[in-house]
Design an enzyme around this catalytic site. Structure first.
Site, PDB file in Angstrom:
ATOM      1  N   ASN A   9       1.864   0.354   0.611  1.00  0.00           N
ATOM      2  CA  ASN A   9       2.157  -0.850   1.394  1.00  0.00           C
ATOM      3  C   ASN A   9       3.595  -0.740   1.903  1.00  0.00           C
ATOM      4  O   ASN A   9       4.538  -0.958   1.148  1.00  0.00           O
ATOM      5  CB  ASN A   9       1.984  -2.090   0.495  1.00  0.00           C
ATOM      6  N   LYS A  11       5.093  -2.632   3.934  1.00  0.00           N
ATOM      7  CA  LYS A  11       5.674  -3.950   4.253  1.00  0.00           C
ATOM      8  C   LYS A  11       6.359  -3.895   5.618  1.00  0.00           C
ATOM      9  O   LYS A  11       5.927  -3.141   6.491  1.00  0.00           O
ATOM     10  CB  LYS A  11       6.632  -4.393   3.142  1.00  0.00           C
ATOM     11  N   HIS A  97      -1.600 -10.692  -0.452  1.00  0.00           N
ATOM     12  CA  HIS A  97      -0.396 -10.189  -1.128  1.00  0.00           C
ATOM     13  C   HIS A  97       0.472 -11.383  -1.524  1.00  0.00           C
ATOM     14  O   HIS A  97       0.542 -12.378  -0.799  1.00  0.00           O
ATOM     15  CB  HIS A  97       0.364  -9.241  -0.186  1.00  0.00           C
ATOM     16  N   GLU A  99       3.499 -11.910  -1.338  1.00  0.00           N
ATOM     17  CA  GLU A  99       4.506 -12.312  -0.337  1.00  0.00           C
ATOM     18  C   GLU A  99       3.874 -13.206   0.721  1.00  0.00           C
ATOM     19  O   GLU A  99       4.519 -14.119   1.239  1.00  0.00           O
ATOM     20  CB  GLU A  99       5.144 -11.054   0.283  1.00  0.00           C
ATOM     21  N   GLU A 169      -1.502  -7.394  -9.168  1.00  0.00           N
ATOM     22  CA  GLU A 169      -0.071  -7.231  -8.924  1.00  0.00           C
ATOM     23  C   GLU A 169       0.680  -8.400  -9.562  1.00  0.00           C
ATOM     24  O   GLU A 169       0.816  -9.474  -8.942  1.00  0.00           O
ATOM     25  CB  GLU A 169       0.213  -7.217  -7.418  1.00  0.00           C
ATOM     26  N   GLY A 175       8.621  -5.169  -6.676  1.00  0.00           N
ATOM     27  CA  GLY A 175       9.951  -4.935  -6.113  1.00  0.00           C
ATOM     28  C   GLY A 175      11.090  -5.204  -7.081  1.00  0.00           C
ATOM     29  O   GLY A 175      12.248  -5.283  -6.681  1.00  0.00           O
ATOM     30  N   SER A 215       6.095  -2.187  -8.967  1.00  0.00           N
ATOM     31  CA  SER A 215       7.059  -1.179  -9.426  1.00  0.00           C
ATOM     32  C   SER A 215       6.378   0.047 -10.040  1.00  0.00           C
ATOM     33  O   SER A 215       6.906   0.652 -10.983  1.00  0.00           O
ATOM     34  CB  SER A 215       8.074  -1.795 -10.395  1.00  0.00           C
TER      35      SER A 215
HETATM   36  C1  PEP Z   1       3.644  -4.329  -3.364  1.00  0.00           C
HETATM   37  O1  PEP Z   1       4.385  -4.946  -2.622  1.00  0.00           O
HETATM   38  O2  PEP Z   1       2.418  -4.370  -3.212  1.00  0.00           O
HETATM   39  C2  PEP Z   1       4.269  -3.549  -4.430  1.00  0.00           C
HETATM   40  C3  PEP Z   1       3.505  -3.139  -5.404  1.00  0.00           C
HETATM   41  O3  PEP Z   1       5.617  -3.322  -4.325  1.00  0.00           O
HETATM   42  P1  PEP Z   1       6.529  -2.420  -5.310  1.00  0.00           P
HETATM   43  O4  PEP Z   1       5.761  -1.175  -5.610  1.00  0.00           O
HETATM   44  O5  PEP Z   1       7.766  -2.141  -4.518  1.00  0.00           O
HETATM   45  O6  PEP Z   1       6.796  -3.235  -6.525  1.00  0.00           O
END
Ligand code: PEP
Length: 254
Positions: A9, A11, A97, A99, A169, A175, A215
């Site tokens: 992803n 973003k 997601h 966000e 997630e 992040g 992460s």
């Molecule tokens: C995401 O935004 O779906 C995600 C998993 O981000 P990160 O790996 O940076 O934590």
């Protein structure tokens, strides 16, 4: 045996040249390392066509969008429909997601409509669920995830459900550099698979792929992917470097 997925992803990152370089870097590393899993690249909308062309040329990865509008077409300035995504060769789309839930107030009812719309066009939704830190600390995370799953997926019929991917997630891990432990993630993945089994039956539950995101990186991926119910990862930050992303895909191939 479920084939693992590693989805990147991106973003809202990278300019066009950087995006093109990254796709090329990923294709070159796929050629060299031959990872044996489904790789999906989810770039921003303006780069979908370029990524899709490269996917057609190399056959190393699939292409996913990061969002879709819930309507077919019309006066929705700035939005992108499932039909448009389909016409560009997009095979997957991230839905819900955290966000988008947080900054654009997307709720489970809206996400249910988006999922339906994608399935109409044979685009596989990657439906994201996960709790915020306060919910984990209050031990209400299973209730939160149950509601997210029930309200967005339980209206589907079995044939549609077969074509859904779920991503767990935990929002506190996205992040932040704070990854869920393999045991924490496995516990939730197992819970999600049980919910799917109760509603849709054992066959669907055994075949549906549940990804971990938050992460996940080249250092911790293999421990996470070794868990019985973790079928790969949705990768944010670490998907912006070809070496890291393909290292994760190689770990998913074992
Ligand atoms: C995401 O935004 O779906 C995600 C998993 O981000 P990160 O790996 O940076 O934590």
């Amino acid at each position: 045996m479920r084939r693992k997925i590693v989805a990147g992803n991106w973003k809202m990152n990278l300019d066009f040249q950087e995006a093109q370089d990254l796709v090329e870097g990923i294709a070159n590393l796929c050629e060299e390392k031959q990872p044996d899993c489904d790789i999906i690249i989810c770039p921003p909308f303006p780069y979908l066509e370029m990524t899709s062309d490269m996917a057609d040329d190399t056959q190393y990865f699939y292409v996913g969008a990061q969002n879709v509008n819930d309507n077919d077409s019309g006066a929705y300035t700035g939005e992108v429909s499932a039909k448009m995504l389909d016409s560009l060769g997009t095979q997957f789309c991230i839905v819900g997601h955290s966000e988008r839930r947080k900054y654009y107030n997307e709720d489970n009812a809206l996400l249910a409509v988006k999922i339906k719309k994608l399935l109409e066009y044979q685009i596989v939704p990657i439906y994201c669920v996960g709790e915020v830190l306060e919910e984990r600390e209050a031990n209400t995370h299973f209730d939160v995830i149950k509601k997210q799953i029930e309200e967005a997926l339980f209206n589907l019929d079995v044939a549609d459900m077969e074509n859904v991917v779920i991503a767990y997630e935990p929002v506190w891990a996205i992040g932040t550099g704070k990854t869920a432990t393999p045991q924490q993630a496995e516990e939730v993945h197992k819970f999600i698979r049980t919910l799917i089994c109760e509603k849709f039956g054992e066959d669907i539950a055994n075949q549906i792929r549940i990804l971990y995101g938050g992460s996940c990186n080249a250092k911790n991926a293999s421990d996470l992917f070794a868990q019985e119910n973790i079928d790969g990862g949705l990768i944010g930050g670490a998907s912006l470097k070809a070496e890291d992303f393909i290292s994760i895909a190689v770990q998913a191939s074992k």
